[in-house]
Write an enzyme that holds these catalytic residues in place. Structure first.
Site, PDB file in Angstrom:
ATOM      1  N   ARG A   1       5.998   4.385  -7.469  1.00  0.00           N
ATOM      2  CA  ARG A   1       4.875   4.771  -6.600  1.00  0.00           C
ATOM      3  C   ARG A   1       5.295   4.774  -5.135  1.00  0.00           C
ATOM      4  NH1 ARG A   1      -0.694   2.034  -8.939  1.00  0.00           N
ATOM      5  NH2 ARG A   1      -0.868   3.365 -10.790  1.00  0.00           N
TER       6      ARG A   1
ATOM      7  N   MET B   1      -5.311   6.329  -4.646  1.00  0.00           N
ATOM      8  CA  MET B   1      -6.216   6.001  -3.549  1.00  0.00           C
ATOM      9  C   MET B   1      -5.502   5.176  -2.481  1.00  0.00           C
ATOM     10  SD  MET B   1      -9.335   7.267  -4.084  1.00  0.00           S
ATOM     11  CE  MET B   1      -8.420   8.752  -4.444  1.00  0.00           C
ATOM     12  N   GLY B   2      -4.888   4.075  -2.893  1.00  0.00           N
ATOM     13  CA  GLY B   2      -4.201   3.205  -1.940  1.00  0.00           C
ATOM     14  C   GLY B   2      -3.103   3.909  -1.182  1.00  0.00           C
TER      15      GLY B   2
ATOM     16  N   GLN C   1     -13.067   7.839 -13.488  1.00  0.00           N
ATOM     17  CA  GLN C   1     -13.009   7.444 -12.084  1.00  0.00           C
ATOM     18  C   GLN C   1     -14.063   8.247 -11.312  1.00  0.00           C
ATOM     19  OE1 GLN C   1     -12.301   5.619  -9.660  1.00  0.00           O
ATOM     20  NE2 GLN C   1     -10.707   4.207 -10.289  1.00  0.00           N
TER      21      GLN C   1
ATOM     22  N   ALA D   1      -7.829  -3.221  -8.556  1.00  0.00           N
ATOM     23  CA  ALA D   1      -8.430  -4.481  -8.995  1.00  0.00           C
ATOM     24  C   ALA D   1      -9.711  -4.267  -9.795  1.00  0.00           C
ATOM     25  CB  ALA D   1      -8.716  -5.361  -7.778  1.00  0.00           C
TER      26      ALA D   1
ATOM     27  N   CYS E   1     -12.386  17.037   5.623  1.00  0.00           N
ATOM     28  CA  CYS E   1     -12.845  16.571   6.931  1.00  0.00           C
ATOM     29  C   CYS E   1     -14.285  16.105   6.794  1.00  0.00           C
ATOM     30  CB  CYS E   1     -12.679  17.628   8.024  1.00  0.00           C
ATOM     31  SG  CYS E   1     -13.749  19.042   7.930  1.00  0.00           S
TER      32      CYS E   1
ATOM     33  N   ASN F   1       4.434  -8.143  -5.238  1.00  0.00           N
ATOM     34  CA  ASN F   1       3.066  -8.365  -5.682  1.00  0.00           C
ATOM     35  C   ASN F   1       2.204  -8.779  -4.486  1.00  0.00           C
ATOM     36  OD1 ASN F   1       0.687  -9.835  -6.821  1.00  0.00           O
ATOM     37  ND2 ASN F   1       1.698  -9.340  -8.757  1.00  0.00           N
TER      38      ASN F   1
END
Length: 556
Positions: A201, A177-178, A130, A266, A410, A242
């Site tokens: 999650r 991340m989301g 990643q 995705a 920041c 979903n």
């Protein structure tokens, strides 16, 4: 037996000022590697997965243990080379060279696709790093909160006259991340509805205060959003569903959110996106039996979701791709107008990149939150005339729970990063901080990435796919004396779609560290100004002139 899976392992980085390595320049990468796998930080620490589908910190547990062992014996004039999560060599260098150089998931371009990578991965010959997973500077969801917050604030200015009051965001994905989206959205004044197929999650984000409420039906979630908008108190809701189903159903119902985006994984259709109608267990089983069928079904569902995003855009929603390559996946599945809504970087963030402004982050190796609060105060002292930044720091202290080692992010630019780093180093030197800090950034930054569907989408001169820039960034940071440097492929948007570099440097209070910090934290953001000036952006050209950058081809 999968050498990457070991549910008995529980990794916690050491705290305090006592060394278990020979110097802070080797202690720091060791602690940050361990911190990436802290149970409150990593998505699946038992599998070495930090975030982003299968973004790992080490190739397998044997490699992880060997990396730790080598770091503990590494001298101050030696450099460890890590190839896709595997420690492959130690070489004599010098004390201003990086202690670790990392290369993850890099493939010759003709073979740079998921099919070839997955074959290598199965054979134990590669690891998907990643961005900050394999470069050992992931700090939990906080790492992307401010960038997401800045984007949502920019969207309010651009679309809603500067006010997000009574507005709500529809999105998908509560992974590493989301998971930042609900908190960033409410901090920016929106309510947020996030779809997530994995209930664990949602519960993780509830526990770490990134999500306010959980819903198990769309009606329940919409009622929560409606109540929040009427009361004037923004709320974030994690909906167990979903995203493709929910986005399409909202179109059918004629319900239009104010903002629409998505941050499911995705980018990785095999491991990162659950097809419509499938259970998590079914998907896990099918990945073993028929990978191609999983990929096909996932991309078909992505096509459904992107069609819904386009319909919501047509109905008036401000719609943006948040960098997970879902438009590309849908395009490959026949959605010819998938790119009709923009990526978030060209739409909202690029002016910041032109001034070298990006995700500056640091972590307290002491493990003491007070060290972060003291550095927060130092940032305010050194940048007194930026109320937006001060507001961010205040909100971050109040609302962001530390995950693993205390840390802060920041967004600051070329003229401030080196100043802050040198001030932090002085605080370590005079004892204000109880141990050294590490300073790094996301690979999503102004000069460190080539990603035509994300950071370098729609460049002014058409240079979207030119990847010389992140290579030069990594080489320059190595020459400048960073503590560890990484060069990755495929982060964020998947195999074949990006190349990017990372940098981390230790502020240990020494004069040598000060010299290195001054070089690295100037040169690194300066490459971003250089890259954008070279592409023809006036903001970057002006910044380069104001800051005295020596860019030979820039008109004086």
């Amino acid at each position: 037996m999968d050498k990457r899976h070991n549910p008995s392992r529980r990794i916690i980085a050491p705290h305090g000022s006592k060394l278990s390595c020979k110097s802070w320049t080797t202690e720091a990468p060791m602690r940050m590697l361990m911190n990436n796998l802290h149970p409150d930080v990593a998505e699946r620490p038992e599998d070495l997965v930090v975030y982003g589908g299968i973004g790992r910190a080490a190739r397998d547990w044997e490699c992880y243990d060997k990396i730790i062992e080598v770091l503990q014996r590494l001298e101050e004039d030696e450099t460890l080379l890590v190839q896709s999560g595997k420690p492959v060599g130690v070489f004599k260098t010098h004390n201003n060279a990086p202690r670790v150089i990392i290369a993850n998931s890099n493939l010759v371009p003709h073979w740079a696709n998921w099919e070839h990578f997955n074959e290598l991965d199965k054979k134990g010959l590669a690891m998907y790093g990643q961005m900050t997973a394999g470069s050992w500077i992931y700090i939990g969801s906080q790492g992307i909160v401010q960038g997401t917050y800045e984007t949502f604030v920019a969207m309010a200015k651009q679309h809603f006259g500067g006010s997000s009051a009574g507005k709500w965001i529809l999105t998908g994905g509560l992974g590493g991340m989301g998971g930042a989206q609900p908190l960033a959205g409410t901090m920016a004044g929106y309510s947020v509805l996030t779809c997530e197929v994995d209930e664990t999650r949602i519960d993780f984000r509830l526990r770490t205060r990134y999500v306010d409420k959980k819903a198990t039906s769309l009606d329940e979630a919409l009622a929560m959003i409606d109540e929040a908008n009427k009361s004037g108190k923004p709320v974030s809701v994690g909906l167990l569903a979903n995203a493709a189903d929910v986005f399409a159903e909202l179109v059918e119902r004629g319900i239009t959110p104010d903002v629409v985006t998505d941050q499911t994984s995705a980018h990785d259709p095999l491991n990162g996106y659950l097809p419509q109608g499938w259970s998590l267990e079914q998907a896990a089983d099918m990945r073993k039996k028929d990978e191609a069928a999983v990929v096909k079904a996932a991309k078909q569902s992505m096509a459904v979701q992107v069609k819904a995003m386009l319909a919501l855009q047509a109905a008036g929603a401000a719609t943006t791709d948040y960098g997970n390559n879902i438009r590309q996946m849908a395009f490959e599945e026949g959605v010819e107008n998938a790119f009709d809504f923009p990526g978030f970087v060209p739409a909202y963030v690029r002016p910041l990149f032109c001034e070298g402004i990006g995700p500056f982050r640091w972590a307290a190796l002491s493990g003491d939150p007070e060290d972060i609060y003291k550095t927060d105060a130092k940032v305010k002292e050194l940048i007194p005339d930026n109320p937006h930044l001060h507001n961010w720091l205040d909100m971050a202290r109040e609302r962001i729970a530390f995950q693993g080692l205390p840390s802060r992010i920041c967004w600051v630019g070329l003229k401030d990063r080196a100043r802050l780093a040198l001030a932090f180093n002085e605080m370590v030197k005079n004892g204000e901080l109880s141990a050294p800090v590490v300073i790094g950034r996301d690979h999503l930054d102004s000069g460190s990435v080539a990603s035509p569907n994300r950071e370098t989408e729609s460049m002014l001169d058409g240079s979207d796919a030119v990847s010389d820039w992140p290579l030069m960034n990594a080489l320059l940071n190595t020459a400048s004396g960073a503590t560890w440097v990484s060069l990755h492929h495929g982060g964020g948007v998947g195999m074949g779609f990006s190349q990017h570099s990372g940098v981390v440097i230790v502020a240990d209070g020494t004069d040598d560290a000060a010299a290195r910090l001054g070089r690295v934290l100037w040169n690194d953001p300066a490459t971003g100004v250089m890259r954008h000036a070279d592409a023809g952006y006036d903001i970057a050209k002006n910044c380069a002139k104001e800051q005295g950058l020596d860019l030979p081809m820039l008109e004086k």
